[in-house]
Design a protein around this motif. Structure first.
Motif, mmCIF file in Angstrom:
data_model
loop_
_atom_site.group_PDB
_atom_site.id
_atom_site.type_symbol
_atom_site.label_atom_id
_atom_site.label_comp_id
_atom_site.label_asym_id
_atom_site.label_seq_id
_atom_site.Cartn_x
_atom_site.Cartn_y
_atom_site.Cartn_z
ATOM 1 N N ASP A 103 -58.192 17.522 8.547
ATOM 2 C CA ASP A 103 -58.717 16.467 7.682
ATOM 3 C C ASP A 103 -57.909 16.385 6.381
ATOM 4 N N LEU A 104 -57.724 15.181 5.877
ATOM 5 C CA LEU A 104 -56.857 14.916 4.741
ATOM 6 C C LEU A 104 -57.278 15.638 3.462
ATOM 7 N N PRO A 105 -58.564 15.652 3.058
ATOM 8 C CA PRO A 105 -58.916 16.354 1.810
ATOM 9 C C PRO A 105 -58.518 17.839 1.826
ATOM 10 N N SER A 106 -58.720 18.518 2.931
ATOM 11 C CA SER A 106 -58.308 19.924 3.023
ATOM 12 C C SER A 106 -56.794 20.042 2.961
ATOM 13 N N GLY A 107 -56.100 19.115 3.596
ATOM 14 C CA GLY A 107 -54.645 19.110 3.568
ATOM 15 C C GLY A 107 -54.099 18.919 2.166
ATOM 16 N N ILE A 108 -54.779 18.091 1.385
ATOM 17 C CA ILE A 108 -54.347 17.876 0.002
ATOM 18 C C ILE A 108 -54.465 19.170 -0.792
ATOM 19 N N PHE A 109 -55.536 19.928 -0.586
ATOM 20 C CA PHE A 109 -55.680 21.197 -1.298
ATOM 21 C C PHE A 109 -54.653 22.223 -0.841
ATOM 22 N N VAL A 110 -54.327 22.232 0.429
ATOM 23 C CA VAL A 110 -53.276 23.126 0.934
ATOM 24 C C VAL A 110 -51.936 22.741 0.304
ATOM 25 N N ALA A 111 -51.649 21.440 0.253
ATOM 26 C CA ALA A 111 -50.396 20.972 -0.344
ATOM 27 C C ALA A 111 -50.350 21.289 -1.831
ATOM 28 N N LEU A 112 -51.464 21.130 -2.528
ATOM 29 C CA LEU A 112 -51.523 21.465 -3.949
ATOM 30 C C LEU A 112 -51.247 22.949 -4.160
ATOM 31 N N GLY A 113 -51.817 23.786 -3.309
ATOM 32 C CA GLY A 113 -51.542 25.221 -3.385
ATOM 33 C C GLY A 113 -50.081 25.530 -3.155
ATOM 34 N N ALA A 114 -49.459 24.847 -2.192
ATOM 35 C CA ALA A 114 -48.032 25.048 -1.933
ATOM 36 C C ALA A 114 -47.202 24.619 -3.139
ATOM 37 N N ALA A 115 -47.598 23.533 -3.791
ATOM 38 C CA ALA A 115 -46.876 23.065 -4.977
ATOM 39 C C ALA A 115 -46.999 24.065 -6.122
ATOM 40 N N VAL A 117 -47.560 27.333 -5.862
ATOM 41 C CA VAL A 117 -46.770 28.522 -5.503
ATOM 42 C C VAL A 117 -45.281 28.237 -5.683
ATOM 43 N N GLY A 118 -44.824 27.074 -5.258
ATOM 44 C CA GLY A 118 -43.416 26.712 -5.418
ATOM 45 C C GLY A 118 -43.013 26.623 -6.878
ATOM 46 N N ALA A 120 -44.498 28.179 -9.430
ATOM 47 C CA ALA A 120 -44.501 29.539 -9.972
ATOM 48 C C ALA A 120 -43.261 30.316 -9.543
ATOM 49 N N ALA A 121 -42.799 30.084 -8.323
ATOM 50 C CA ALA A 121 -41.616 30.792 -7.829
ATOM 51 C C ALA A 121 -40.354 30.383 -8.569
ATOM 52 N N THR A 122 -40.304 29.156 -9.062
ATOM 53 C CA THR A 122 -39.098 28.691 -9.757
ATOM 54 C C THR A 122 -39.065 29.055 -11.233
ATOM 55 N N LEU A 123 -40.146 29.561 -11.775
ATOM 56 C CA LEU A 123 -40.169 29.885 -13.205
ATOM 57 C C LEU A 123 -39.092 30.898 -13.596
ATOM 58 N N GLY A 124 -38.780 31.829 -12.744
ATOM 59 C CA GLY A 124 -37.771 32.835 -13.050
ATOM 60 C C GLY A 124 -36.354 32.393 -12.745
ATOM 61 N N LEU A 125 -36.173 31.185 -12.237
ATOM 62 C CA LEU A 125 -34.844 30.704 -11.852
ATOM 63 C C LEU A 125 -34.287 29.701 -12.848
ATOM 64 N N SER A 126 -34.625 29.832 -14.115
ATOM 65 C CA SER A 126 -34.281 28.794 -15.084
ATOM 66 C C SER A 126 -32.879 28.905 -15.652
ATOM 67 N N GLY A 127 -32.066 29.836 -15.207
ATOM 68 C CA GLY A 127 -30.690 29.929 -15.704
ATOM 69 C C GLY A 127 -30.621 30.633 -17.040
ATOM 70 N N PRO A 128 -29.560 30.342 -17.807
ATOM 71 C CA PRO A 128 -29.379 31.035 -19.076
ATOM 72 C C PRO A 128 -30.501 30.715 -20.050
ATOM 73 N N ARG A 129 -30.910 31.713 -20.778
ATOM 74 C CA ARG A 129 -31.958 31.531 -21.776
ATOM 75 C C ARG A 129 -31.360 30.911 -23.032
ATOM 76 N N VAL A 130 -32.012 29.893 -23.535
ATOM 77 C CA VAL A 130 -31.567 29.260 -24.767
ATOM 78 C C VAL A 130 -32.387 29.832 -25.904
ATOM 79 N N THR A 131 -31.711 30.354 -26.895
ATOM 80 C CA THR A 131 -32.402 30.915 -28.049
ATOM 81 C C THR A 131 -31.927 30.212 -29.307
ATOM 82 N N ALA A 132 -32.612 30.462 -30.398
ATOM 83 C CA ALA A 132 -32.242 29.834 -31.664
ATOM 84 C C ALA A 132 -30.827 30.221 -32.069
#
Length: 142
Positions: A103-115, A117-118, A120-132
């Motif tokens: 059913d579509l409503p459950s699928g939307i929640f599964v997709a939201l969870g995947a989004a 997780v995805g 959160a997984a990319t937060l550490g892949l941001s490249g060089p840190r920009v500082t002041a």
């Protein structure tokens, strides 16, 4: 819904994006780019206002760390990446939503969870840190 009704219903979101862009630009004069982006992405989960502020902070950060001669290329990449990400993200999320459950409503929640997780997984892949010390964008300066 008709095209006119749909457009009318999207108007507040679009106005929020424009307002958020203006607010984000002003906040960059007072706060670091990281705080503007952090706050804007939090608000983006609720409204278009956060999307505008996050876009301004991201463009400022992305063009501040490259040389003057590469700013046009960086700006082009920064404008293309969200379009590509939206297209691919929509394809993946809709596939997950429609293919994972019956059913579509459950699928939307599964997709939201995947989004989530995805994202959160990319937060550490941001490249060089920009500082002041390495770029002026932290203080809102070009």
């Amino acid at each position: 819904m008709s095209a006119g009704t749909t457009g009318f219903l999207f108007a507040p979101f679009s106005i929020g994006v424009v307002g958020g862009s203006r607010l984000g630009t002003r906040l960059l004069d007072r706060l670091s780019g990281r705080w503007v982006a952090f706050g804007a992405f939090g608000v983006a989960a609720i409204s278009g206002t956060g999307l505008g502020g996050a876009s301004v902070a991201a463009k400022n950060a992305g063009t501040a760390v490259v040389g003057e001669t590469d700013r046009g290329i960086a700006s082009g990449l920064l404008n293309t990446a969200p379009q590509l990400g939206s297209a691919l993200g929509t394809a993946v999320i809709s596939t997950v939503a429609l293919g994972s459950v019956t059913d579509l409503p459950s699928g939307i929640f599964v997709a939201l969870g995947a989004a989530v997780v995805g994202t959160a997984a990319t937060l550490g892949l941001s490249g060089p840190r920009v500082t002041a010390g390495t770029a002026h964008w932290e203080r809102g300066q070009p």
